[in-house]
Design a protein around this motif. Structure first.
Motif, PDB file in Angstrom:
ATOM      1  N   ALA A   1       7.035  16.420   6.840  1.00  0.00           N
ATOM      2  CA  ALA A   1       6.376  16.507   8.149  1.00  0.00           C
ATOM      3  C   ALA A   1       5.074  15.707   8.220  1.00  0.00           C
ATOM      4  O   ALA A   1       4.840  14.981   9.197  1.00  0.00           O
ATOM      5  CB  ALA A   1       6.139  17.970   8.519  1.00  0.00           C
ATOM      6  N   PRO A   2       4.172  15.807   7.202  1.00  0.00           N
ATOM      7  CA  PRO A   2       2.920  15.044   7.296  1.00  0.00           C
ATOM      8  C   PRO A   2       3.118  13.529   7.268  1.00  0.00           C
ATOM      9  O   PRO A   2       2.226  12.792   7.687  1.00  0.00           O
ATOM     10  CB  PRO A   2       2.136  15.507   6.055  1.00  0.00           C
ATOM     11  CG  PRO A   2       2.733  16.824   5.688  1.00  0.00           C
ATOM     12  CD  PRO A   2       4.183  16.693   6.034  1.00  0.00           C
ATOM     13  N   HIS A   3       4.261  13.066   6.795  1.00  0.00           N
ATOM     14  CA  HIS A   3       4.483  11.621   6.723  1.00  0.00           C
ATOM     15  C   HIS A   3       4.404  10.989   8.110  1.00  0.00           C
ATOM     16  O   HIS A   3       3.894   9.873   8.270  1.00  0.00           O
ATOM     17  CB  HIS A   3       5.852  11.311   6.096  1.00  0.00           C
ATOM     18  CG  HIS A   3       6.025  11.885   4.731  1.00  0.00           C
ATOM     19  ND1 HIS A   3       7.236  11.883   4.066  1.00  0.00           N
ATOM     20  CD2 HIS A   3       5.137  12.478   3.884  1.00  0.00           C
ATOM     21  CE1 HIS A   3       7.089  12.457   2.875  1.00  0.00           C
ATOM     22  NE2 HIS A   3       5.822  12.826   2.756  1.00  0.00           N
TER      23      HIS A   3
ATOM     24  N   LYS B   1       8.311   4.931   6.545  1.00  0.00           N
ATOM     25  CA  LYS B   1       8.376   6.202   5.810  1.00  0.00           C
ATOM     26  C   LYS B   1       9.504   6.089   4.782  1.00  0.00           C
ATOM     27  O   LYS B   1      10.590   5.594   5.099  1.00  0.00           O
ATOM     28  CB  LYS B   1       8.641   7.364   6.763  1.00  0.00           C
ATOM     29  CG  LYS B   1       7.488   7.690   7.693  1.00  0.00           C
ATOM     30  CD  LYS B   1       7.714   8.989   8.455  1.00  0.00           C
ATOM     31  CE  LYS B   1       8.820   8.851   9.472  1.00  0.00           C
ATOM     32  NZ  LYS B   1       8.980  10.096  10.280  1.00  0.00           N
ATOM     33  N   VAL B   2       9.235   6.552   3.578  1.00  0.00           N
ATOM     34  CA  VAL B   2      10.253   6.544   2.524  1.00  0.00           C
ATOM     35  C   VAL B   2      10.545   7.995   2.172  1.00  0.00           C
ATOM     36  O   VAL B   2       9.858   8.622   1.357  1.00  0.00           O
ATOM     37  CB  VAL B   2       9.764   5.768   1.279  1.00  0.00           C
ATOM     38  CG1 VAL B   2      10.846   5.755   0.209  1.00  0.00           C
ATOM     39  CG2 VAL B   2       9.385   4.345   1.646  1.00  0.00           C
ATOM     40  N   ASN B   3      11.540   8.558   2.845  1.00  0.00           N
ATOM     41  CA  ASN B   3      11.918   9.946   2.588  1.00  0.00           C
ATOM     42  C   ASN B   3      13.363  10.151   3.014  1.00  0.00           C
ATOM     43  O   ASN B   3      14.057   9.197   3.392  1.00  0.00           O
ATOM     44  CB  ASN B   3      10.969  10.922   3.299  1.00  0.00           C
ATOM     45  CG  ASN B   3      10.898  10.708   4.804  1.00  0.00           C
ATOM     46  OD1 ASN B   3      11.884  10.336   5.430  1.00  0.00           O
ATOM     47  ND2 ASN B   3       9.726  10.944   5.385  1.00  0.00           N
TER      48      ASN B   3
ATOM     49  N   VAL C   1       4.936   5.181   3.250  1.00  0.00           N
ATOM     50  CA  VAL C   1       4.440   6.544   3.423  1.00  0.00           C
ATOM     51  C   VAL C   1       5.540   7.486   2.966  1.00  0.00           C
ATOM     52  O   VAL C   1       6.655   7.449   3.509  1.00  0.00           O
ATOM     53  CB  VAL C   1       4.071   6.831   4.890  1.00  0.00           C
ATOM     54  CG1 VAL C   1       3.494   8.240   5.026  1.00  0.00           C
ATOM     55  CG2 VAL C   1       3.089   5.789   5.422  1.00  0.00           C
ATOM     56  N   GLY C   2       5.272   8.298   1.960  1.00  0.00           N
ATOM     57  CA  GLY C   2       6.322   9.179   1.465  1.00  0.00           C
ATOM     58  C   GLY C   2       5.801  10.196   0.483  1.00  0.00           C
ATOM     59  O   GLY C   2       4.600  10.306   0.234  1.00  0.00           O
ATOM     60  N   GLY C   3       6.738  10.956  -0.072  1.00  0.00           N
ATOM     61  CA  GLY C   3       6.379  12.010  -1.018  1.00  0.00           C
ATOM     62  C   GLY C   3       7.223  11.946  -2.267  1.00  0.00           C
ATOM     63  O   GLY C   3       6.991  11.135  -3.156  1.00  0.00           O
TER      64      GLY C   3
ATOM     65  N   MET D   1       0.865  -1.176   0.000  1.00  0.00           N
ATOM     66  CA  MET D   1       0.000   0.000   0.000  1.00  0.00           C
ATOM     67  C   MET D   1       0.905   1.231   0.000  1.00  0.00           C
ATOM     68  O   MET D   1       1.958   1.237   0.650  1.00  0.00           O
ATOM     69  CB  MET D   1      -0.898  -0.011   1.237  1.00  0.00           C
ATOM     70  CG  MET D   1      -1.764   1.233   1.406  1.00  0.00           C
ATOM     71  SD  MET D   1      -2.831   1.063   2.876  1.00  0.00           S
ATOM     72  CE  MET D   1      -3.596   2.693   2.931  1.00  0.00           C
ATOM     73  N   MET D   2       0.524   2.260  -0.746  1.00  0.00           N
ATOM     74  CA  MET D   2       1.298   3.494  -0.806  1.00  0.00           C
ATOM     75  C   MET D   2       0.439   4.646  -0.301  1.00  0.00           C
ATOM     76  O   MET D   2      -0.696   4.828  -0.740  1.00  0.00           O
ATOM     77  CB  MET D   2       1.748   3.775  -2.244  1.00  0.00           C
ATOM     78  CG  MET D   2       2.542   5.060  -2.401  1.00  0.00           C
ATOM     79  SD  MET D   2       3.015   5.394  -4.121  1.00  0.00           S
ATOM     80  CE  MET D   2       1.423   5.861  -4.819  1.00  0.00           C
ATOM     81  N   VAL D   3       0.996   5.411   0.628  1.00  0.00           N
ATOM     82  CA  VAL D   3       0.335   6.619   1.129  1.00  0.00           C
ATOM     83  C   VAL D   3       1.222   7.794   0.750  1.00  0.00           C
ATOM     84  O   VAL D   3       2.378   7.874   1.171  1.00  0.00           O
ATOM     85  CB  VAL D   3       0.121   6.552   2.654  1.00  0.00           C
ATOM     86  CG1 VAL D   3      -0.560   7.825   3.148  1.00  0.00           C
ATOM     87  CG2 VAL D   3      -0.707   5.325   3.015  1.00  0.00           C
ATOM     88  N   HIS D   4       0.696   8.675  -0.053  1.00  0.00           N
ATOM     89  CA  HIS D   4       1.476   9.753  -0.661  1.00  0.00           C
ATOM     90  C   HIS D   4       0.797  11.088  -0.321  1.00  0.00           C
ATOM     91  O   HIS D   4       0.126  11.684  -1.146  1.00  0.00           O
ATOM     92  CB  HIS D   4       1.504   9.537  -2.179  1.00  0.00           C
ATOM     93  CG  HIS D   4       2.498  10.381  -2.904  1.00  0.00           C
ATOM     94  ND1 HIS D   4       3.116   9.964  -4.050  1.00  0.00           N
ATOM     95  CD2 HIS D   4       2.988  11.614  -2.677  1.00  0.00           C
ATOM     96  CE1 HIS D   4       3.931  10.904  -4.491  1.00  0.00           C
ATOM     97  NE2 HIS D   4       3.855  11.918  -3.663  1.00  0.00           N
TER      98      HIS D   4
END
Length: 753
Positions: free
Chosen positions: A345-347, A416-418, A438-440, A336-339
């Motif tokens: 910060a929101p991650h 988190k992927v950042n 979870v990342g951007g 699952m990806m949450v972008h």
């Protein structure tokens, strides 16, 4: 395996030479077919055929020197890496001494591409066909090593197939300092008579001149740093072709014609049969799309203290799909990806929400089956189970999946992927079967999310079409589990993706039709919703205009420009009118009640019904238009007609009205506005300005159109003697106008000349 290179459909295939499929490519194909989730043999045949066509458009290895550039366009997550890996294997078979891969701008993406190359080209084996150099530098002695490998390769060149010594494979980060190091290294290597292939992965990113837009406005000649280094690299390689791979070619297509990176040819990478892309997620009924209400997106003005309802729904859909995967002992990962945002910060908030939900649900499932909290969770899970069952009818029974959830929780990793210290720098997919990322920025362009089923993206749409499309990490080869996939987006983002899919197919269709012809001859006109720019303005080196097309009339303003053009258009109108009357019949337009005309002192309007749209397009393309504004509007209308023709389930037809039956008798002399445009083309009162059509003798020219069908007006105008129009033509100037129904009118981008 017997691979047959077939001629590709579309255009006239005109390769410069014919590559052979030799032992290196055959070994590569055999190796690929043994991998997990590998394409089947037929699909690999297609990949090799397309790769051979791409290589055949490059500078032939038999020539002593030469440079060229080509554009290779695929879909997001559709197999571009497989394509350029196959091209690399073919290059080895066909006498290329070196292949250079510009492997993205991020270390993670470069590593991802390198890992695939290493596996697919057999470089993990002790004996293999390549000598790889990663980010070469002079101080590391790489120049001497490359020279040594190429000297051995050159000595064995021309021997029996498969006997050539190793070729050089260079991978480099697309960063100005890394590229400078590579240039400095290759300056010290004798590349005379060494055919080189340069492959630019994600070529629309970073490598193009980010000063092009400014140069276009000011006439300057500034170069951005990475672009400058690419030019310097090209300058030290006497024999090479620069292949630009991308899924979003807008930037590559809109660089200046004189730009060294401007591609001379374009080829398309076809997706395999298992591909799920934009037309699947954003079809008319959008069965896989869910809307995120704006109030469920945390902002400064709208702080949230808990996980939004849509995030909870997305997570339940994911864990149920993962449970099915676990029960059926499915292969690979599910993720699952949450972008939520480019900002990091929101991650943290989203990861904490996800961790908290999973902890609570794990606790609830440990409660007795009759407990209130467990029953409430199962009720919610049941609703989402039914949602998945709607598109995935082979879903395992509900109770079976619920019983499997504790095992899924124990095998699930949320990260988190950042770039933050607590962010995951690389995802090791084999470590866990189930992932939530979870990342951007790092989850944007080029990042492959293995087994992605659920995407949750509560961020606004990018105004640049190519940036928007690169966020579609949820595309890919997932036909076998497509029904378990869902994407959660804001409403305007869904609309933007839907519009982009239409634009993407239009561009691919145009490039396919132009295949085999010089790309410089293709006028950069394409459909694009007004809410989107084609790409970042900084890299656009051509003069373009974005045209907004709405339902209604497209009316050229200055068709009187140039007496020779007027005479040509007069002959064109006469010829078409006669031909259409004979072929499709003609009647008094007033036979239609809605075209009421009781006038006695005016020639009759003539209606020709059902003219094929291609004939009308021929008319528009043959008409000579000397005004830039008019040519832009007519080109935009023609693009809309082409799209309408290609999408129509039945042959698209146009109603043609010969206003006044092309007579000039009794016409009042027309005038022009202060800016030289026709002063109110349409004659007669509009029915909207009257209480009833019964009060009118004539409904007015503007009302003469067929609802739901394109309508073309042809007419002659007479101009007053005191206008600026050449007196030799002022007594008979042909004019036309086009009415586009709402579904036909398409916003587009037009290149100006």
């Amino acid at each position: 395996m017997n691979i047959v290179i077939e001629r590709l459909s579309g255009g006239t295939l005109d390769t410069r030479w014919t590559p052979v499929v030799g032992p290196f490519t055959k070994e590569f194909v055999e190796r690929k077919l043994k991998q997990r989730s590998a394409p089947d043999a037929d699909a690999m045949d297609r990949v090799v055929t397309e790769a051979a066509t791409i290589l055949g458009r490059c500078v032939p290895p038999s020539e002593s020197a030469g440079q060229d550039a080509g554009l290779i366009v695929g879909y997001v997550q559709s197999g571009k890496t497989l394509s350029f890996t196959t091209v690399t294997a073919l290059a080895r078979d066909n006498g290329y001494g070196a292949v250079i891969l510009l492997a993205g701008t991020a270390v993670a993406l470069k590593g991802q591409s390198e890992d695939r190359l290493t596996i697919d080209l057999g470089m993990s084996e002790i004996q293999h066909d390549w000598r790889k150099f990663e980010n070469p530098e002079v101080k590391a002695g790489h120049a001497a090593d490359i020279e040594k490998v190429l000297r051995a390769w050159s000595g064995s060149r021309g021997g029996a197939p498969g006997t050539a010594k190793r070729s050089v494979l260079i991978t480099v980060l697309k960063h100005h300092q890394r590229l400078k190091n590579l240039r400095d290294t290759l300056e010290r290597v004798d590349l005379t008579n060494v055919p080189v292939l340069i492959i630019d992965d994600e070529s629309d990113q970073a490598g193009l001149n980010a000063k092009a837009g400014k140069n276009l406005r000011t006439g300057s000649n500034e170069l951005s740093s990475t672009y400058r280094r690419i030019l310097e690299l090209k300058a030290v390689i006497p024999h090479h072709t620069y292949l630009q791979y991308t899924a979003t070619p807008q930037a590559n297509l809109l660089i200046a014609v004189a730009d060294v990176l401007s591609p001379s040819f374009a080829e398309l990478v076809s997706p395999g049969g298992g591909y799920v892309g934009g037309s699947d997620f954003f079809s008319e009924d959008k069965p896989l799309c869910f809307k995120i209400p704006p109030q469920q997106v945390p902002t400064v003005q709208n702080p949230l203290t808990g996980a939004p309802q849509t995030l909870q729904q997305a997570l339940q859909l994911f864990i149920l799909g993962a449970a099915h995967h676990s029960v059926t002992r499915g292969k690979g990962n599910r993720s699952m990806m949450v972008h939520p945002s480019q900002r990091t910060a929101p991650h943290t908030d989203y990861k904490e929400w996800l961790d908290g939900l999973l902890d609570h649900w794990r606790d609830f499932l440990e409660q007795p089956k009759g407990s209130a909290v467990r029953k409430e969770l199962e009720r919610s899970l049941r609703e989402n189970y039914d949602e998945l069952l709607r598109t995935f009818p082979t879903l395992e029974p509900f109770d079976t999946l619920v019983d499997a959830l504790p095992e899924v929780f124990s095998e699930l990793k949320v990260v988190k992927v950042n770039s933050n210290a607590d962010g995951q720098k690389a995802v090791k997919w084999n470590d866990w079967p189930y992932w939530i990322l979870v990342g951007g920025q790092k989850l944007d362009r080029g990042f492959t999310v293995e087994g992605l089923t659920i995407s949750y993206m509560p961020r606004t749409a990018s105004s640049n079409a190519d940036t928007l499309q690169q966020r579609a990490r949820f595309f890919g080869y997932k036909k076998s589990y497509e029904g378990l996939c869902r994407v959660f987006l804001l409403d305007d983002v869904i609309d933007a993706f839907e519009s982009y899919v239409e634009s993407e197919e239009f561009v691919r269709g145009a490039l396919s039709e132009h295949r085999g012809k010089p790309l410089q001859e293709w006028k950069r006109d394409f459909i694009l919703n007004r809410a989107l720019n084609p790409t970042r303005k900084a890299v656009i080196g051509r003069r373009i205009v974005q045209v907004e097309m709405d339902e209604g009339w497209v009316v050229p303003g200055s068709l009187y420009f140039d007496a020779e053009a007027v005479r040509h258009n007069r002959q064109l109108v006469e010829r078409k009118a006669v031909a259409w009357k004979q072929a499709y019949g003609a009647v008094d337009a007033a036979q239609r009640p809605e075209f009421k005309d009781l006038r006695r002192d005016s020639p009759r309007n003539v209606l020709v019904e059902g003219v094929p749209i291609d004939e009308v397009l021929d008319f528009l393309l043959d008409a000579r238009i000397r005004s830039l504004d008019d040519s832009t509007d007519v080109a935009a209308a023609a693009i809309s007609l082409v799209k309408h023709r290609d999408e129509a389930e039945e042959p698209a037809l146009v109603d043609v009205i010969l206003v006044g039956n092309l007579s000039t008798a009794g016409l009042t002399g027309r005038s022009l506005t202060a800016d030289g445009k026709i002063n109110n083309l349409f004659v007669g009162e509009s029915p909207k300005s009257a209480a009833s059509i019964d009060q009118l003798n004539y409904v007015g020219d503007r009302a003469l159109f067929t609802p739901g069908r394109v309508t073309l007006h042809l007419r002659y105008l007479v101009f007053k003697p005191d206008t600026r129009i050449d007196a030799s033509i002022a007594d008979c100037v042909p004019w036309f106008s086009i009415h586009l129904p709402e579904p036909v009118a398409k916003d587009c981008v037009i290149e100006e000349f």
